[in-house]
Design an enzyme around this catalytic site. Structure first.
Site, PDB file in Angstrom:
ATOM      1  N   CYS A  86     100.925  45.384 140.064  1.00 43.78           N
ATOM      2  CA  CYS A  86     101.555  46.272 140.950  1.00 43.78           C
ATOM      3  C   CYS A  86     100.609  47.255 141.377  1.00 43.78           C
ATOM      4  O   CYS A  86     100.753  47.595 142.889  1.00 43.78           O
ATOM      5  CB  CYS A  86     102.901  47.020 140.437  1.00 43.78           C
ATOM      6  SG  CYS A  86     104.081  45.582 140.113  1.00 43.78           S
ATOM      7  N   CYS A 142     102.526  48.676 136.598  1.00 37.65           N
ATOM      8  CA  CYS A 142     101.584  47.949 135.921  1.00 37.65           C
ATOM      9  C   CYS A 142     100.102  47.470 136.706  1.00 37.65           C
ATOM     10  O   CYS A 142     100.320  47.960 137.976  1.00 37.65           O
ATOM     11  CB  CYS A 142     102.062  46.536 135.468  1.00 37.65           C
ATOM     12  SG  CYS A 142     102.520  45.328 136.582  1.00 37.65           S
ATOM     13  N   HIS A 162     108.333  41.806 140.233  1.00 39.30           N
ATOM     14  CA  HIS A 162     108.663  43.195 139.809  1.00 39.30           C
ATOM     15  C   HIS A 162     109.021  44.010 141.072  1.00 39.30           C
ATOM     16  O   HIS A 162     108.913  43.777 142.118  1.00 39.30           O
ATOM     17  CB  HIS A 162     107.126  43.935 139.351  1.00 39.30           C
ATOM     18  CG  HIS A 162     106.919  43.484 138.191  1.00 39.30           C
ATOM     19  ND1 HIS A 162     105.741  44.190 137.591  1.00 39.30           N
ATOM     20  CD2 HIS A 162     107.030  42.189 137.403  1.00 39.30           C
ATOM     21  CE1 HIS A 162     105.608  43.396 136.558  1.00 39.30           C
ATOM     22  NE2 HIS A 162     106.171  42.257 136.298  1.00 39.30           N
ATOM     23  N   GLU A 199     108.116  46.604 142.559  1.00 41.15           N
ATOM     24  CA  GLU A 199     107.054  47.096 143.661  1.00 41.15           C
ATOM     25  C   GLU A 199     106.768  46.122 144.306  1.00 41.15           C
ATOM     26  O   GLU A 199     106.626  46.298 145.614  1.00 41.15           O
ATOM     27  CB  GLU A 199     105.978  47.558 142.668  1.00 41.15           C
ATOM     28  CG  GLU A 199     106.255  48.772 141.596  1.00 41.15           C
ATOM     29  CD  GLU A 199     106.588  48.541 140.364  1.00 41.15           C
ATOM     30  OE1 GLU A 199     105.986  49.159 139.356  1.00 41.15           O
ATOM     31  OE2 GLU A 199     107.111  47.432 140.095  1.00 41.15           O
TER      32      GLU A 199
END
Length: 155
Positions: free
Chosen positions: A88, A85, A55, A57
């Site tokens: 993260c 999410c 991701h 992040e």
């Protein structure tokens, strides 16, 4: 930071999200800022890396830690185009990020405000200042357009 600075930095995160879209990735971008200085920028590469954890992040946190030569990102702000999410959020807490600024809500996976309030859970050893909805429309439209193109066979 003030609203003007948040918009300026979110525009950079949106630029990262657009790079992801160009590569056929879900268009989510993120940057890490310390003071008024850009430290790291990245975007989602789940498909390219064939990894569910790549991701934006996670990638930008790793890059910032490397550049600052420290796992603690104390004093740093994370700007991301979509509400993080649960995974993260865990990385945000563990890396001691001071401030999170995000654009669009993630009703099905968001762990900041939508499904959970992870970053303000008093049981954790670190809490994060949260600013939600900066450039929300632009972030949301980028995602909606991406998925519409995928459904219509253009992506």
């Amino acid at each position: 930071m003030n609203y003007h600075h948040d918009v300026k930095f979110m525009e950079l995160a949106l630029g990262e999200a657009k790079k992801a879209k160009e590569e056929g990735e879900v268009p989510i971008g993120a940057i890490v800022v310390l003071g008024n200085r850009l430290i790291a920028s990245s975007f989602n590469t789940v498909e390219k890396d064939k990894s569910s954890i790549m991701h934006a992040e996670i990638k930008v946190i790793l890059e910032a830690q490397k550049k600052l030569n420290n796992w603690r990102l104390e004093g740093c702000s994370l700007y991301v185009t979509l509400e993080p999410c649960l995974m993260c959020c865990g990385a945000i807490v563990l890396s001691r990020i001071k401030r999170l600024v995000y654009g669009a809500k993630a009703p099905k996976a968001g762990a900041v405000n939508s499904l959970y309030n992870t970053l303000n859970d008093e049981r954790l050893n670190h809490n994060v200042e949260i600013v939600a909805g900066i450039m929300e429309l632009e972030s949301s439209l980028l995602l909606k357009d991406f998925f519409k193109e995928k459904r219509d066979g253009y992506g």
